[in-house]
Design an enzyme around this catalytic site. Structure first.
Site, PDB file in Angstrom:
ATOM      1  N   ARG A 115     -17.146 -13.200  -0.747  1.00 31.18           N
ATOM      2  CA  ARG A 115     -18.519 -13.171  -0.223  1.00 31.18           C
ATOM      3  C   ARG A 115     -18.500 -12.246   0.984  1.00 31.18           C
ATOM      4  O   ARG A 115     -17.801 -12.526   1.967  1.00 31.18           O
ATOM      5  CB  ARG A 115     -18.970 -14.582   0.172  1.00 31.18           C
TER       6      ARG A 115
ATOM      7  N   HIS B 277     -26.243 -11.280  -6.091  1.00 27.13           N
ATOM      8  CA  HIS B 277     -25.560 -12.584  -6.129  1.00 27.13           C
ATOM      9  C   HIS B 277     -25.410 -12.953  -7.611  1.00 27.13           C
ATOM     10  O   HIS B 277     -26.095 -13.836  -8.120  1.00 27.13           O
ATOM     11  CB  HIS B 277     -26.410 -13.603  -5.371  1.00 27.13           C
TER      12      HIS B 277
ATOM     13  N   GLN C 144     -24.890 -16.581  -8.916  1.00 25.20           N
ATOM     14  CA  GLN C 144     -26.140 -17.328  -8.824  1.00 25.20           C
ATOM     15  C   GLN C 144     -27.042 -16.979 -10.011  1.00 25.20           C
ATOM     16  O   GLN C 144     -27.633 -17.861 -10.636  1.00 25.20           O
ATOM     17  CB  GLN C 144     -26.847 -16.971  -7.499  1.00 25.20           C
TER      18      GLN C 144
ATOM     19  N   ASP D  10     -36.609 -17.974  -2.260  1.00 24.88           N
ATOM     20  CA  ASP D  10     -35.370 -18.016  -1.470  1.00 24.88           C
ATOM     21  C   ASP D  10     -35.771 -17.858   0.001  1.00 24.88           C
ATOM     22  O   ASP D  10     -36.922 -17.536   0.317  1.00 24.88           O
ATOM     23  CB  ASP D  10     -34.417 -16.888  -1.937  1.00 24.88           C
TER      24      ASP D  10
ATOM     25  N   CYS E 255     -32.185 -20.939  -4.863  1.00 21.07           N
ATOM     26  CA  CYS E 255     -30.714 -20.906  -4.913  1.00 21.07           C
ATOM     27  C   CYS E 255     -30.092 -21.873  -3.912  1.00 21.07           C
ATOM     28  O   CYS E 255     -28.930 -22.248  -4.071  1.00 21.07           O
ATOM     29  CB  CYS E 255     -30.217 -19.492  -4.655  1.00 21.07           C
TER      30      CYS E 255
ATOM     31  N   ARG F 291     -23.971 -23.924 -11.003  1.00 24.27           N
ATOM     32  CA  ARG F 291     -23.021 -22.939 -10.484  1.00 24.27           C
ATOM     33  C   ARG F 291     -21.610 -23.255 -11.000  1.00 24.27           C
ATOM     34  O   ARG F 291     -20.854 -22.358 -11.389  1.00 24.27           O
ATOM     35  CB  ARG F 291     -23.017 -22.953  -8.945  1.00 24.27           C
TER      36      ARG F 291
HETATM   37  N1   CP Z   1     -26.651 -20.536  -3.362  1.00 27.75           N
HETATM   38  C1   CP Z   1     -25.526 -20.302  -2.671  1.00 27.75           C
HETATM   39  O1   CP Z   1     -24.836 -19.314  -2.889  1.00 27.75           O
HETATM   40  O2   CP Z   1     -25.235 -21.240  -1.726  1.00 27.75           O
HETATM   41  P1   CP Z   1     -24.083 -21.139  -0.632  1.00 27.75           P
HETATM   42  O3   CP Z   1     -24.498 -20.055   0.337  1.00 27.75           O
HETATM   43  O4   CP Z   1     -24.049 -22.494   0.027  1.00 27.75           O
HETATM   44  O5   CP Z   1     -22.800 -20.795  -1.293  1.00 27.75           O
HETATM   45  N1  NVA Z   2     -30.482 -14.620   0.207  1.00 31.29           N
HETATM   46  C1  NVA Z   2     -29.626 -15.623   0.786  1.00 31.29           C
HETATM   47  C2  NVA Z   2     -28.905 -16.368  -0.282  1.00 31.29           C
HETATM   48  C3  NVA Z   2     -27.985 -17.459   0.196  1.00 31.29           C
HETATM   49  C4  NVA Z   2     -27.242 -18.131  -0.917  1.00 31.29           C
HETATM   50  C5  NVA Z   2     -28.651 -14.966   1.741  1.00 31.29           C
HETATM   51  O1  NVA Z   2     -28.123 -13.897   1.409  1.00 31.29           O
HETATM   52  O2  NVA Z   2     -28.448 -15.505   2.828  1.00 31.29           O
END
Ligand code: CP
Ligand code: NVA
Length: 307
Positions: free
Chosen positions: A102, A129, A132, A224, A264, A292
């Protein structure tokens, strides 16, 4: 499959095959558990940002299937700071069997994949993502089956999650609509890619500014956070722009009567999504989060070449 960096790296039939595998692995959990197909395998998990779902679902996916996972925090790794990305990738390739990362900058997960001799999975970047998006598609198919022509509407910021939802939608033949404020559109290259895919699958794409227009006939309403990780200094500005894009009971009532509401997570309740909707009859946010686990088991199984 070598890596899992973007849904658009795959053909529609490959995405559908992954979803079918996810459904099979999910059913196994309810009937005695998964076979230990990942025995002896360890997933290294590099996080440059916080996570609940991604961290725990990947860890549990590995454990359910007989493997193990290793969490590597931002401070420990210092990706690109303490050590170059190329060196991190080459060192970890000798210790673990796959990497999940990430990152802030999408280029960094691409660079990891370029240098690693093991599979690399994108666990969220500023661009997309994809894990997701796979869990989202699984959730939509569980509700509506494999029908093409569903209307999937994203209301809010044209962010990383919106990109993956758009891409999986057009790959599976669903129509995708985004209602976003001016200045918060999905990036043109991601839209161009979606248009090229849609030309082959028959999906319609629509981009507008009016959430009411966007949710008409919607089978899926998705939202989101208004401020993604890494954009925190824009929070005050965004809190002024986005309130007309809140997903609330009034907006949901304007969609198809069987509409499902997705997010998400993490949700900022009563900002982008009201409590009433999040905890109401149309919401699938928790089954969606749980998916997930199953979607990622399928991705890992394909990358390890065991299913
Ligand atoms: N939806 C998602 O990716 O959640 P986290 O940021 O908690 O991993
Ligand atoms: N769009 C959000 C998604 C988190 C899972 C972010 O990037 O923070």
């Amino acid at each position: 499959m070598n890596h899992f960096l973007a849904i658009t790296d795959y053909k529609p039939e490959e995405i559908q095959s992954l979803l079918d595998l996810a459904i099979r692995l999910k059913a196994e959990v309810g009937s005695g558990g998964n076979a230990p197909l990942f025995k002896g395998k360890v997933l290294g998990m590099i996080f440059q940002k916080p996570s609940l779902r991604t961290r725990v679902s990947f860890d549990m996916a590995m454990r359910h299937m007989g493997g193990d996972a290793l969490y590597l925090s931002p401070d420990e790794i210092g990706l690109g700071k303490r050590e170059s990305i190329a060196d991190v990738a080459r060192v970890l390739s000798g210790y673990v069997h796959a990497l999940m990362a990430r990152v802030f900058d999408h280029a960094h997960v691409l660079e990891l994949a370029q240098w690693a001799s093991i599979p690399v999975i994108n666990g969220l970047s500023d661009y997309n993502h994809p894990c997701q998006g796979m869990a989202d598609a699984l959730t939509i198919q569980e509700k509506f089956g494999k029908a093409k022509g569903l209307n999937v509407t994203f209301v809010g910021d044209g962010n990383n999650v919106a990109v993956s939802l758009m891409h999986v939608s057009v790959l599976l033949g669903w129509n995708f609509t985004l209602a976003s404020p001016d200045g918060y559109d999905i990036t043109p290259p991601a839209v161009d890619l979606a248009r090229r895919i849609a030309a082959g699958t028959g999906s319609a794409l629509k981009f507008c500014r009016d959430p009411h227009e966007a949710v008409k006939y919607a089978h899926v309403i998705y939202t989101d956070t208004w401020t993604s990780m890494g954009q925190e200094e824009e929070t005050a500005k965004r809190e002024k722009v986005f309130p007309p894009f809140q997903v609330n009971a009034r907006l949901v009532a304007e969609a198809d009567k069987d509409v499902i509401v997705m997010h998400c997570l993490p949700a900022h309740r009563n900002h982008e999504l009201t409590d009433e909707v999040a905890d109401g009859p149309h919401s699938v946010i928790f089954p969606q989060a749980h998916n997930r686990l199953h979607a990622q088991k399928a991705i890992l199984a394909r990358l390890f070449g065991v299913a």
